[in-house]
Structure formats: C-alpha cells, structure tokens
Design a protein around this motif. Structure first.
Motif, PDB file in Angstrom:
ATOM      1  N   VAL A 119      32.651 -20.008  -3.574  1.00  0.00           N
ATOM      2  CA  VAL A 119      32.566 -21.471  -3.565  1.00  0.00           C
ATOM      3  C   VAL A 119      33.459 -22.028  -4.679  1.00  0.00           C
ATOM      4  N   PHE A 120      34.316 -22.980  -4.328  1.00  0.00           N
ATOM      5  CA  PHE A 120      35.172 -23.682  -5.289  1.00  0.00           C
ATOM      6  C   PHE A 120      34.747 -25.145  -5.308  1.00  0.00           C
ATOM      7  N   ALA A 121      33.705 -25.438  -6.072  1.00  0.00           N
ATOM      8  CA  ALA A 121      33.263 -26.826  -6.212  1.00  0.00           C
ATOM      9  C   ALA A 121      33.932 -27.391  -7.454  1.00  0.00           C
ATOM     10  N   GLY A 122      34.386 -28.630  -7.376  1.00  0.00           N
ATOM     11  CA  GLY A 122      35.024 -29.201  -8.558  1.00  0.00           C
ATOM     12  C   GLY A 122      35.600 -30.565  -8.291  1.00  0.00           C
TER      13      GLY A 122
ATOM     14  N   MET B  10      31.608 -31.636 -18.006  1.00  0.00           N
ATOM     15  CA  MET B  10      30.299 -31.755 -17.334  1.00  0.00           C
ATOM     16  C   MET B  10      30.289 -30.918 -16.055  1.00  0.00           C
ATOM     17  N   MET B  11      31.392 -30.982 -15.328  1.00  0.00           N
ATOM     18  CA  MET B  11      31.502 -30.226 -14.072  1.00  0.00           C
ATOM     19  C   MET B  11      31.429 -28.717 -14.343  1.00  0.00           C
TER      20      MET B  11
ATOM     21  N   HIS C 158      31.704 -34.632  -8.337  1.00  0.00           N
ATOM     22  CA  HIS C 158      32.075 -35.440  -9.504  1.00  0.00           C
ATOM     23  C   HIS C 158      30.803 -35.862 -10.240  1.00  0.00           C
ATOM     24  N   PRO C 159      30.824 -35.804 -11.586  1.00  0.00           N
ATOM     25  CA  PRO C 159      29.617 -36.191 -12.329  1.00  0.00           C
ATOM     26  C   PRO C 159      29.256 -37.663 -12.117  1.00  0.00           C
TER      27      PRO C 159
ATOM     28  N   THR D  54      27.354 -34.950  -6.070  1.00  0.00           N
ATOM     29  CA  THR D  54      27.041 -35.142  -7.487  1.00  0.00           C
ATOM     30  C   THR D  54      26.561 -33.833  -8.116  1.00  0.00           C
ATOM     31  N   LEU D  55      26.516 -33.792  -9.424  1.00  0.00           N
ATOM     32  CA  LEU D  55      26.084 -32.558 -10.097  1.00  0.00           C
ATOM     33  C   LEU D  55      24.624 -32.238  -9.782  1.00  0.00           C
TER      34      LEU D  55
END
Ligand code: PEP
Ligand code: MN
Length: 372
Positions: free
Chosen positions: A105-108, A120-121, A326-327, A341-342
């Motif tokens: 998984v490439f979340a960002g 934060m991410m 995104h935060p 969201t986070l």
C-alpha cells in the motif's frame, strides 16, 4: 528469442564467448545482453533480435552454459509472459518486495505541501506498520496557473522525514528527465534515507524520450501509469520501452480511463484489467482508486466509492495501491476532494486486508477446483 545463461556465467568464461561466437554466425541476427547483478548471483540473458524464426531452439539449448531458451511472441518481448517462460514476476527494492503475488500500500499526499503535513502523514503510516508512501513533488496540472509542486526544493526534507519514519519507498512522479537527476542527486546528498519509485503519469505514458531516459537507469524502479486515452496494448508497449532500455523493475498502474461514460467518477474505473495485465505480462499491477474515482462520494451502504473500487482491485489480485490521503484535505494544494483522512487510515488498511484475504481464498478455491 531469449537465451538464458546458467547463473554466474560471466562474460569472461569460455562458454559465454563460445555462445556469442555461435550466434554471431547466424544471418540477420542482433544480440542484446541483459545482466541482473544480484547479491546472491548474476543472471545473464541474451536477447536475439531479427531473424529468429529459422533458429533451432534445441540446438542453442545444447550449448554449454545455456540454461534455457524462450521463444517470445512479438508482443512485449521482455515483460510479456511467453510459453515455457518461468522468469520471475517482480523485484526487490530497498528491502520491499514487488511481485504479482503480494500487495503493498502506498498511501500518501498527492502533492507535498509543507513539512507539518508531510510529517503527520509519515508518522501515521509508521504507526500503522506502513513502509511505503506517495509524495508528489512535480505535479502535471491541467491549468497552468494551478500549483505545480514544490519540485527539487522539497526533496531533501521529504527524504529525510521519510527516513525518520522508516519509509523505504516513495512513489514520486517526474515529468521531465531533469527531475530524474534531481531525485537521484537529492537521494545521494541526503545519504539515501529512503528509496524512490519513479512514477510516470498518465499524461506521459507515451512520452517515449522520457521513457527511454528513465529506462536507461536501473537504480530506481518505475511505476508506469496506464495512458488514460489509449489502448491497453499501447500502454503495455510503453512499459516495454522502459524494459528495452534495461530497467525491468516496473509496476504497471491502472488509474481509470477518460470517457464521459465513467461519470460520475472522474475516470472510468478499469480495475477489471488487473488480471488481464497479470496474464499478458510479468509486471506487478497497481491500482489508483483516488485518481479513478476523484471524489469522496459514498454509496447507501456507507462505503466510499474510493474504498469500493480499492476492494474491487484487490479482490482481483492487485499488487499495489496508490492512494491519496491528507491530514487536512481542505488545505491540500492538489486533489483534496478525493483524499482520505488520517483517521481513516487504519479503517482503510483493514478494509484492504479483508479484500486481500478474500482474494487469497478465491485463489486457493480455484486451485482446488482445477486439481479435481
Ligand atoms: C498522481 O498519481 O498524482 C497523478 C497525477 O496520477 P495520474 O498520472 O494517473 O493522473
Ligand atoms: Mn492527484
């Protein structure tokens, strides 16, 4: 035709020289050597280009030092799956495995904005056991007045922060060959605290000169997005461009197609092609639910469309997910409306795990059925 040599046969060995000498007497034939130097062994493959129809596979196979000969079809010579082709379906990069059998998984962030949001991410990713992310520094935008990404200036601090939170691979799009040099330089200067997977975006899938330059370096793997307005075959040939220049560490990314028929999604989701790409080629397949769907709409069951299509890709065997988080989505400089969201990160990861488990069960069930 590909002549696969016995492992660790070097260009200094007499067998190697004899094989090349043998091939040099064949008319209308060119050879191209490809070497994979691994930590355990060196693998050498000789690509035969030209009049291969008249060659005798068994004769070449009988030469000392030859492991196997694969007769390739015209399509996707290097990346394709050919008859009797048992070559690997992936690669390792910076301690992370990419293959047609696993899932990363490439979340960002779609676009890097400021160090606070990036940190934060990354912190959230570390807390949830993630070692990969996406971070856009060079953004291809439809409107020339839109934010174009921080470019080179953000690379050092993004890489350092990634290292601080144990991130091993960042997917990062480049749109020009100078960006490739900038990324490599920044990695060098910061002491490689992380790794980068170079992303070629859907708008550049057929930028052949860019593909050739990216393909000529073998240090960084590549995520090639499918072109949003061309055929699958054309996009797979774009991947073959990279491979033909030497870099085969390629993940193929599905991200939806541009057509009004996909409305109300931003693009027509093409994840039904996950198993197709795995059948045609040996590349791991990535899905990008964010750029496919482009919104935070949810269906009456409460599930976001982005998460529905993620699950659809994963249950069909996807090997990588590129997804926008995104935060503070309202403050994102690019693609805020589609970002998760986070707080949604652990929920998203659990949903992905459910879909992956279902895929693995489906695969086991099918194997039992086919053995009967
Ligand atoms: C992205 O991943 O940020 C992006 C711009 O994707 P695509 O090239 O698929 O539009
Ligand atoms: Mn985006």
């Amino acid at each position: 035709m590909i002549v696969i040599l016995k492992s660790d046969l070097t260009d200094k060995s007499p067998e190697y020289r004899h094989i090349l000498e043998f091939l040099s007497h064949k008319p209308n034939l060119r050879t191209r050597i490809h070497q994979e130097i691994g930590t355990q062994q060196t693998l050498t493959e000789i690509y035969l280009i030209g009049d291969t129809a008249s060659l005798d596979k068994a004769e070449i196979e009988s030469l000392a030092g030859v492991e196997r000969v694969v007769r390739v079809s015209e399509e996707y010579r290097i990346l394709g799956r050919h008859k009797d082709d048992r070559r690997a379906t992936g690669f390792d990069y910076n301690g992370v495995q990419f293959s047609q059998d696993n899932l990363n998984v490439f979340a960002g962030l779609c676009a890097v904005d400021n160090p606070t949001h990036v940190e934060m991410m990354l912190k959230a990713l570390k807390e949830h056991g993630q070692v990969c992310t996406r971070m856009g520094a060079y953004k291809p935008r439809t409107n020339p007045y839109s934010f174009q990404g921080h470019g080179k200036s953000c690379l050092p601090w993004v890489f350092e922060l990634a290292g601080k939170y144990g991130i091993k691979v960042i997917a990062m799009e480049i749109t020009h060959d100078s960006h490739l040099d900038e990324v490599r330089e920044a990695l060098e200067k910061t002491g490689k605290p992380t790794g980068v997977m170079i992303q070629i975006g859907t708008r550049n899938t057929q930028n052949f000169e860019l593909l050739k330059i990216v393909g000529r370096q073998r240090e960084l793997p590549v995520l090639l997005k499918r072109g949003f307005g061309i055929t699958l075959e054309e996009s797979l040939n774009a991947a073959e461009y990279l491979a033909s220049e030497g870099n085969r560490n390629i993940v193929f990314g599905l991200r939806g197609m541009k057509t009004n028929m996909g409305d109300p999604h931003r693009n027509f989701v093409d994840f039904a092609h996950v198993p197709v790409v795995k059948r045609l080629t040996r590349m791991p397949v990535c899905v990008d639910p964010s750029h496919s769907v482009g919104s935070r709409d949810r269906s009456p069951d409460g599930i976001l469309d982005v998460m529905h299509v993620t699950a659809q890709g994963v249950i069909a065997g996807a090997n990588m997910i590129l997804v926008d988080f995104h935060p503070v989505p309202a403050k994102a400089l690019v693609d805020g409306p589609q970002a998760l969201t986070l707080e949604e990160l652990p929920y998203f990861l659990e949903d992905v795990a459910i879909a992956r488990e279902a895929y693995e069960k489906r695969r086991a069930l099918t194997q039992r059925f086919l053995k009967k």
